[in-house]
Write an enzyme that holds these catalytic residues in place. Structure first.
Site, mmCIF file in Angstrom:
data_model
loop_
_atom_site.group_PDB
_atom_site.id
_atom_site.type_symbol
_atom_site.label_atom_id
_atom_site.label_comp_id
_atom_site.label_asym_id
_atom_site.label_seq_id
_atom_site.Cartn_x
_atom_site.Cartn_y
_atom_site.Cartn_z
ATOM 1 N N SER A 72 0.786 -1.240 0.000
ATOM 2 C CA SER A 72 0.000 0.000 0.000
ATOM 3 C C SER A 72 0.813 1.283 0.000
ATOM 4 O O SER A 72 0.250 2.366 -0.174
ATOM 5 C CB SER A 72 -0.941 0.023 1.201
ATOM 6 N N TYR A 128 -10.774 2.215 5.449
ATOM 7 C CA TYR A 128 -9.709 1.872 4.502
ATOM 8 C C TYR A 128 -10.225 0.856 3.492
ATOM 9 O O TYR A 128 -10.684 -0.220 3.860
ATOM 10 C CB TYR A 128 -8.512 1.305 5.257
ATOM 11 N N SER A 129 -10.175 1.221 2.226
ATOM 12 C CA SER A 129 -10.688 0.344 1.176
ATOM 13 C C SER A 129 -9.754 0.366 -0.023
ATOM 14 O O SER A 129 -9.544 1.407 -0.650
ATOM 15 C CB SER A 129 -12.092 0.789 0.736
ATOM 16 N N ASN A 130 -9.199 -0.773 -0.345
ATOM 17 C CA ASN A 130 -8.324 -0.873 -1.514
ATOM 18 C C ASN A 130 -9.079 -0.573 -2.809
ATOM 19 O O ASN A 130 -8.480 -0.155 -3.796
ATOM 20 C CB ASN A 130 -7.693 -2.256 -1.567
ATOM 21 N N THR A 165 2.217 2.353 5.485
ATOM 22 C CA THR A 165 2.729 0.998 5.539
ATOM 23 C C THR A 165 2.136 0.213 4.381
ATOM 24 O O THR A 165 1.171 0.643 3.742
ATOM 25 C CB THR A 165 2.359 0.306 6.869
ATOM 26 N N GLY A 166 2.721 -0.920 4.103
ATOM 27 C CA GLY A 166 2.229 -1.731 3.007
ATOM 28 C C GLY A 166 2.419 -3.205 3.288
ATOM 29 O O GLY A 166 3.463 -3.622 3.774
#
Length: 409
Positions: free
Chosen positions: A101, A205-207, A348-349
């Protein structure tokens, strides 16, 4: 790239022969790599706490940790543990890894640059650019703005929360690791569910938001979002090790292995997940980079090199996340006040076998980037606290609040 407890991460790339179904075990201990300071200076090490926090990740079960910081002209590099459980080779500063992300900031920069050029307004509706794409079960792109995609206030369901899809990228990963997904397929998975909330009335939070943001980039420019990121960010900044792989399952250039348990049970087997098709993450998290490139990107981003002043203000205008954390979410970056009172910007990812943290001081002068090549434990809070506060923080045995905020899953 979303808030979860363990295994925030999601990817890596493996040499085919490696281990689609091969089970590996983490060694009981691993040697810590030495830190390298620019200019080879000796004496007092201002990164003692950071080094200790990195080594603590390995003691908690992560195979290896890679870190690099830049404070003014001073560059510090270090590693702990191993890049490869089979060969036991250490992690190296030039190693590439999947950043999950952290990719979101790259997409946001492109849209903000397009706005600065008068080609789009962030308060345009999604439907204006993608007519009829966001529809179904209460979703309505006519009521959602591009800005709400970027700061996660759209309410659009997160496709990586869909139970069937989640199974494919967790326990079903060995069978589905090479599957290709299109952005429209991912959006359809999301709109098969009801929205999380009405647009603008909450934060979630939504991809899916960034899958759509990538689609908007393409509609505005007439080019693919990877092409736009390449010409607007990667080439101008000289990020020579940063790539967007598309559907390619491999990591180009030097890299270690990525490891995942593919399940949330403590005694789950460890798999090599280095190789995978990252199209399921797309604009929400497909980028591959290095610690050095991420530091350069964040230095430029927070230092005002990439955006005009008006768009920089938009980038850094945050909304509360409701998580109780002392900070907020801007447009692809998060703000956080640390225990010592220092304010940092970060993201962060997480993607299979790779957990990444990229941070910067508000002026872009002090940046840091860390990568863990495992995703079932680890404490990114400890790393950022150690680097900016000198805190002797120890891992909590789970991926903590910072990673939780941005897990690609």
């Amino acid at each position: 790239m979303r808030i979860r407890t363990v295994r925030r991460a999601l990817v890596g790339a493996l040499a085919t022969a490696a281990v689609t179904a091969g089970v590996l075990t983490v060694p009981a201990s691993a040697a810590a790599g030495a830190g390298i300071s620019a200019g080879g200076s000796t004496g007092h090490d201002p990164h003692t706490a950071t080094r200790a926090a990195m080594e603590a990740q390995v003691k908690a079960g992560i195979p290896g940790v890679l870190g690099q910081t830049r404070d003014g002209a001073e560059v510090w590099k270090a590693s702990s543990g191993v890049a490869d459980l089979t060969t036991q080779r250490p992690r190296r500063d030039q190693d590439r890894f999947r950043i999950g992300s952290v990719s979101k900031a790259f997409v946001s920069v492109v849209l903000l640059q397009q706005e600065a050029e008068g080609r789009i307004d962030l308060d345009d509706t999604v439907d204006h650019w993608l007519p009829g794409t966001v529809r179904g079960n209460g979703h309505d792109g006519r009521l959602i703005t591009v800005r709400q995609l970027l700061n996660h206030t759209s309410g659009i369901y997160n496709y990586t929360d869909d139970p069937g899809f989640r199974e494919k990228i967790t326990t079903g990963f060995p069978e589905h690791r090479y599957d290709t997904f299109t952005p429209r397929q991912l959006v359809r998975i999301a709109t098969a569910h009801e929205p999380s909330f009405r647009p603008g009335t909450g934060w979630g939070y939504s991809n899916t938001n960034y899958i759509l943001a990538g689609m908007v980039v393409e509609k505005v420019s007439g080019r693919s979002y990877p092409e736009e990121i390449e010409r607007r960010v990667i080439k101008p900044l000289g990020l020579r090790a940063t790539t967007l792989p598309g559907t390619s399952p491999r990591i180009p250039g030097p890299h270690g292995r990525g490891y995942s348990k593919l399940a949330d049970t403590p005694d789950a087997k460890i798999y090599d997940t280095t190789e995978l098709n990252p199209s399921w993450g797309g604009a929400a998290g497909e980028i591959i980079s290095t610690a050095g490139d991420l530091n350069r990107f964040y230095r430029a981003l927070l230092g005002g090199e990439l955006l005009p002043r008006a768009q920089q203000r938009e980038l850094l205008t945050t909304v509360p996340t409701g998580s109780g954390a002392p900070g907020g979410y801007g447009l692809g970056v998060s703000s956080l006040r640390l225990s010592c009172g220092t304010d940092v910007w970060l993201h962060t990812g997480g993607i299979h076998g790779s957990t990444t943290l990229a941070t910067s001081s508000a002026d872009g002068r002090h940046t840091s980037a860390f990568n863990l090549n495992g995703d079932w434990t680890g404490d990114l809070d400890a790393l950022v606290e150690a680097e900016y506060c000198g805190a002797d923080a120890r891992p909590s045995g789970k991926v903590a609040a910072l990673t939780a905020l941005t897990d690609l899953r």
